[in-house]
Scaffold this active site. Structure first.
Site, PDB file in Angstrom:
ATOM      1  N   ASP A 189       0.767  -1.127  -0.059  1.00 17.04           N
ATOM      2  CA  ASP A 189       0.009  -0.064   0.007  1.00 17.04           C
ATOM      3  C   ASP A 189       0.955   1.134   0.070  1.00 17.04           C
ATOM      4  O   ASP A 189       1.575   1.434   0.944  1.00 17.04           O
ATOM      5  CB  ASP A 189      -0.903   0.100   1.264  1.00 17.04           C
ATOM      6  CG  ASP A 189      -1.999   1.220   1.262  1.00 17.04           C
ATOM      7  OD1 ASP A 189      -1.615   2.117   0.660  1.00 17.04           O
ATOM      8  OD2 ASP A 189      -2.774   1.139   2.073  1.00 17.04           O
ATOM      9  N   ASN A 210       3.147   4.438 -11.361  1.00 14.26           N
ATOM     10  CA  ASN A 210       1.885   4.715 -11.756  1.00 14.26           C
ATOM     11  C   ASN A 210       0.612   4.556 -11.127  1.00 14.26           C
ATOM     12  O   ASN A 210      -0.083   5.040 -11.206  1.00 14.26           O
ATOM     13  CB  ASN A 210       1.749   3.360 -12.826  1.00 14.26           C
ATOM     14  CG  ASN A 210       0.397   3.251 -13.336  1.00 14.26           C
ATOM     15  OD1 ASN A 210      -0.239   4.001 -13.914  1.00 14.26           O
ATOM     16  ND2 ASN A 210      -0.368   2.149 -12.760  1.00 14.26           N
ATOM     17  N   TYR A 269      -5.653  16.913  -6.492  1.00 13.65           N
ATOM     18  CA  TYR A 269      -5.279  15.788  -7.494  1.00 13.65           C
ATOM     19  C   TYR A 269      -4.545  16.460  -8.660  1.00 13.65           C
ATOM     20  O   TYR A 269      -3.218  15.804  -8.763  1.00 13.65           O
ATOM     21  CB  TYR A 269      -6.649  15.223  -8.097  1.00 13.65           C
ATOM     22  CG  TYR A 269      -6.256  13.965  -9.314  1.00 13.65           C
ATOM     23  CD1 TYR A 269      -5.903  12.883  -9.117  1.00 13.65           C
ATOM     24  CD2 TYR A 269      -6.075  14.294 -10.652  1.00 13.65           C
ATOM     25  CE1 TYR A 269      -5.316  11.953  -9.771  1.00 13.65           C
ATOM     26  CE2 TYR A 269      -5.828  13.371 -11.563  1.00 13.65           C
ATOM     27  CZ  TYR A 269      -5.538  12.378 -11.314  1.00 13.65           C
ATOM     28  OH  TYR A 269      -5.039  11.406 -12.318  1.00 13.65           O
ATOM     29  N   LYS A 299      -0.348  15.972  -9.207  1.00  7.28           N
ATOM     30  CA  LYS A 299       0.418  15.510 -10.619  1.00  7.28           C
ATOM     31  C   LYS A 299       1.269  16.407 -11.139  1.00  7.28           C
ATOM     32  O   LYS A 299       2.219  16.485 -11.959  1.00  7.28           O
ATOM     33  CB  LYS A 299      -1.054  15.331 -11.766  1.00  7.28           C
ATOM     34  CG  LYS A 299      -1.889  14.156 -11.311  1.00  7.28           C
ATOM     35  CD  LYS A 299      -1.075  12.718 -11.170  1.00  7.28           C
ATOM     36  CE  LYS A 299      -1.912  11.615 -11.339  1.00  7.28           C
ATOM     37  NZ  LYS A 299      -0.939  10.195 -10.927  1.00  7.28           N
TER      38      LYS A 299
HETATM   39  N1  LIG Z   1      -7.571   6.797 -16.288  1.00  3.41           N
HETATM   40  C1  LIG Z   1      -7.430   8.307 -16.458  1.00  3.41           C
HETATM   41  O1  LIG Z   1      -8.246   8.874 -16.969  1.00  3.41           O
HETATM   42  C2  LIG Z   1      -6.158   8.780 -16.043  1.00  3.41           C
HETATM   43  C3  LIG Z   1      -5.755   9.970 -16.658  1.00  3.41           C
HETATM   44  C4  LIG Z   1      -4.579  10.749 -16.142  1.00  3.41           C
HETATM   45  C5  LIG Z   1      -3.735  10.019 -15.236  1.00  3.41           C
HETATM   46  N2  LIG Z   1      -4.135   8.826 -14.785  1.00  3.41           N
HETATM   47  C6  LIG Z   1      -3.358   8.274 -13.861  1.00  3.41           C
HETATM   48  O2  LIG Z   1      -2.677   6.873 -14.372  1.00  3.41           O
HETATM   49  C7  LIG Z   1      -2.448   6.111 -13.188  1.00  3.41           C
HETATM   50  C8  LIG Z   1      -2.996   4.974 -13.364  1.00  3.41           C
HETATM   51  O3  LIG Z   1      -4.495   5.043 -13.078  1.00  3.41           O
HETATM   52  P1  LIG Z   1      -5.602   4.132 -13.823  1.00  3.41           P
HETATM   53  O4  LIG Z   1      -6.382   5.120 -14.737  1.00  3.41           O
HETATM   54  O5  LIG Z   1      -4.836   3.050 -14.514  1.00  3.41           O
HETATM   55  O6  LIG Z   1      -6.532   3.587 -12.630  1.00  3.41           O
HETATM   56  P2  LIG Z   1      -6.945   2.317 -12.208  1.00  3.41           P
HETATM   57  O7  LIG Z   1      -7.258   1.435 -13.442  1.00  3.41           O
HETATM   58  O8  LIG Z   1      -8.048   2.483 -11.009  1.00  3.41           O
HETATM   59  O9  LIG Z   1      -5.471   1.679 -11.494  1.00  3.41           O
HETATM   60  C9  LIG Z   1      -4.999   2.149 -10.382  1.00  3.41           C
HETATM   61  C10 LIG Z   1      -3.976   1.461  -9.957  1.00  3.41           C
HETATM   62  O10 LIG Z   1      -3.287   1.999  -8.807  1.00  3.41           O
HETATM   63  C11 LIG Z   1      -3.184   1.117  -7.944  1.00  3.41           C
HETATM   64  N3  LIG Z   1      -3.260   1.750  -6.464  1.00  3.41           N
HETATM   65  C12 LIG Z   1      -4.177   2.752  -6.069  1.00  3.41           C
HETATM   66  N4  LIG Z   1      -4.177   2.912  -4.632  1.00  3.41           N
HETATM   67  C13 LIG Z   1      -2.884   2.445  -4.504  1.00  3.41           C
HETATM   68  C14 LIG Z   1      -2.217   2.262  -3.183  1.00  3.41           C
HETATM   69  N5  LIG Z   1      -2.600   2.987  -2.035  1.00  3.41           N
HETATM   70  N6  LIG Z   1      -1.058   1.631  -3.011  1.00  3.41           N
HETATM   71  C15 LIG Z   1      -0.704   0.813  -3.994  1.00  3.41           C
HETATM   72  N7  LIG Z   1      -1.348   0.892  -5.419  1.00  3.41           N
HETATM   73  C16 LIG Z   1      -2.378   1.666  -5.392  1.00  3.41           C
HETATM   74  C17 LIG Z   1      -4.584   0.075  -8.033  1.00  3.41           C
HETATM   75  O11 LIG Z   1      -4.101  -1.289  -7.336  1.00  3.41           O
HETATM   76  P3  LIG Z   1      -4.790  -1.684  -5.940  1.00  3.41           P
HETATM   77  O12 LIG Z   1      -6.241  -1.247  -6.011  1.00  3.41           O
HETATM   78  O13 LIG Z   1      -4.796  -3.206  -6.130  1.00  3.41           O
HETATM   79  O14 LIG Z   1      -3.960  -1.221  -4.997  1.00  3.41           O
HETATM   80  C18 LIG Z   1      -4.391  -0.171  -9.516  1.00  3.41           C
HETATM   81  O15 LIG Z   1      -3.428  -1.079  -9.827  1.00  3.41           O
HETATM   82  C19 LIG Z   1      -2.816   6.909 -11.741  1.00  3.41           C
HETATM   83  O16 LIG Z   1      -1.672   7.614 -11.288  1.00  3.41           O
HETATM   84  C20 LIG Z   1      -3.722   8.174 -12.298  1.00  3.41           C
HETATM   85  O17 LIG Z   1      -3.974   9.173 -11.715  1.00  3.41           O
HETATM   86  C21 LIG Z   1      -5.342   8.304 -15.088  1.00  3.41           C
END
Ligand SMILES: NC(=O)c1ccc[n+]([C@@H]2O[C@H](COP(=O)([O-])OP(=O)(O)OC[C@H]3O[C@@H](n4cnc5c(N)ncnc54)[C@H](OP(=O)(O)O)[C@@H]3O)[C@@H](O)[C@H]2O)c1
Length: 257
Positions: A60, A87, A152, A156
């Site tokens: 975590d 990530n 947020y 970033k």
């Molecule tokens: N999707 C978008 O539109 C978007 C746009 C811009 C940037 N991002 C960024 O892209 C990155 C990946 O997000 P995603 O879109 O792929 O979202 P996602 O599908 O919800 O995946 C998020 C990942 O982060 C992990 N995570 C969350 N909290 C955690 C913690 N406390 N410790 C360890 N792992 C943690 C989750 O795993 P567990 O729950 O198993 O821990 C999951 O593997 C993030 O940094 C997000 O801010 C996303």
């Protein structure tokens, strides 16, 4: 040549896609997230599909000791990490709607401190070996102020600043650092944050798939590009968002006017 990549947030979304693309390049993987069973599923399918070694480590990253524990585990397993993909992330609580400080502090730990802490441990051995690739997954939300949840986007923006500074500091060492700034991307992110209504209300052209975003990120870090705004639309919007003329527009959109 075969390398080893450590990917945080590898149980879903962009993290899984980083794992898929790096495994397809023949690299061994260390997958990190909280949900061990999800990580194990991803590990099994990638090891079978690409014949690479895939380990999973449950952590975590909102826990301040997690990066140090991960580094110790990696060292005790005799692994050298060549690709560090920071990530893991979430939408987080609103600064004012969430009344307790503890969830806010955990959010900031996950989004900023843990990434810096991972860089602190994992980059020096890369520098010693003369090779490393670090991708800090930021967001287009870090490229402009919005009247949104309040931290947020700023968290970033910190990753953009950190990556740019790292890229300068690491020049000539063989270690590249990049901030990857995706716009809206189809992953589990919005569902996990209870934002499906917002997601469904936005037009399709704003959305990119994880494959495109990750391909952009890996290409950018390979080329030593410190900031990569992913997706043609967001790349076009980015210079406008950075322009001083954009500020009055943001102000006009803010509540209280
Ligand atoms: N999707 C978008 O539109 C978007 C746009 C811009 C940037 N991002 C960024 O892209 C990155 C990946 O997000 P995603 O879109 O792929 O979202 P996602 O599908 O919800 O995946 C998020 C990942 O982060 C992990 N995570 C969350 N909290 C955690 C913690 N406390 N410790 C360890 N792992 C943690 C989750 O795993 P567990 O729950 O198993 O821990 C999951 O593997 C993030 O940094 C997000 O801010 C996303």
């Amino acid at each position: 040549m075969k390398k080893t990549a450590l990917i945080t947030g590898a149980s879903a979304g962009l993290g899984v896609e980083f794992a898929v693309q790096l495994a397809a390049q023949g690299h061994d993987l260390v997958l990190v997230a909280r949900r061990k069973e999800k990580l194990d599923e991803v590990a099994k399918s990638l090891a079978e599909a690409h014949g690479v070694d895939v380990r999973t480590m449950s952590a975590d990253l909102s826990d301040p000791s997690a990066p140090e524990d991960l580094f110790a585990q990696v060292q005790s397993e005799g692994l050298a990490i060549d690709y560090l993909i920071n990530n893991a992330g979430s939408a987080g609580p609103s600064l004012f709607e969430e009344k307790d400080w503890a969830p806010q502090a955990k959010f900031l730990e996950l989004m900023m401190t843990s990434v810096t802490h991972m860089c602190h441990h994992f980059i020096p051995p890369m520098r010693e070996r003369g090779f490393g690739r670090v991708v800090n997954v930021s967001s287009f939300a870090g490229r402009l102020a919005r009247p949104a949840g309040a931290h947020y986007g700023p968290s970033k923006a910190y990753l953009v600043a950190l990556s740019e500074e790292l890229a300068l500091l690491l020049r000539g060492t063989g270690v590249h650092a990049s901030a990857l700034c995706p716009g809206f991307t189809h992953t589990d992110f919005h569902e996990a944050a209870g934002m499906m209504e917002m997601k469904n209300s936005l037009p399709g052209f704003l959305w990119y798939d994880a494959e495109t975003v990750v391909r952009d990120g890996l290409r950018a870090v390979e080329r030593g590009k410190p900031i990569m705004v992913s997706g043609r639309l967001y790349r076009w919007l980015d210079p406008i968002a950075q322009s001083v003329f954009f500020r009055p527009l943001i102000k006009a959109m803010a509540p209280g006017r």
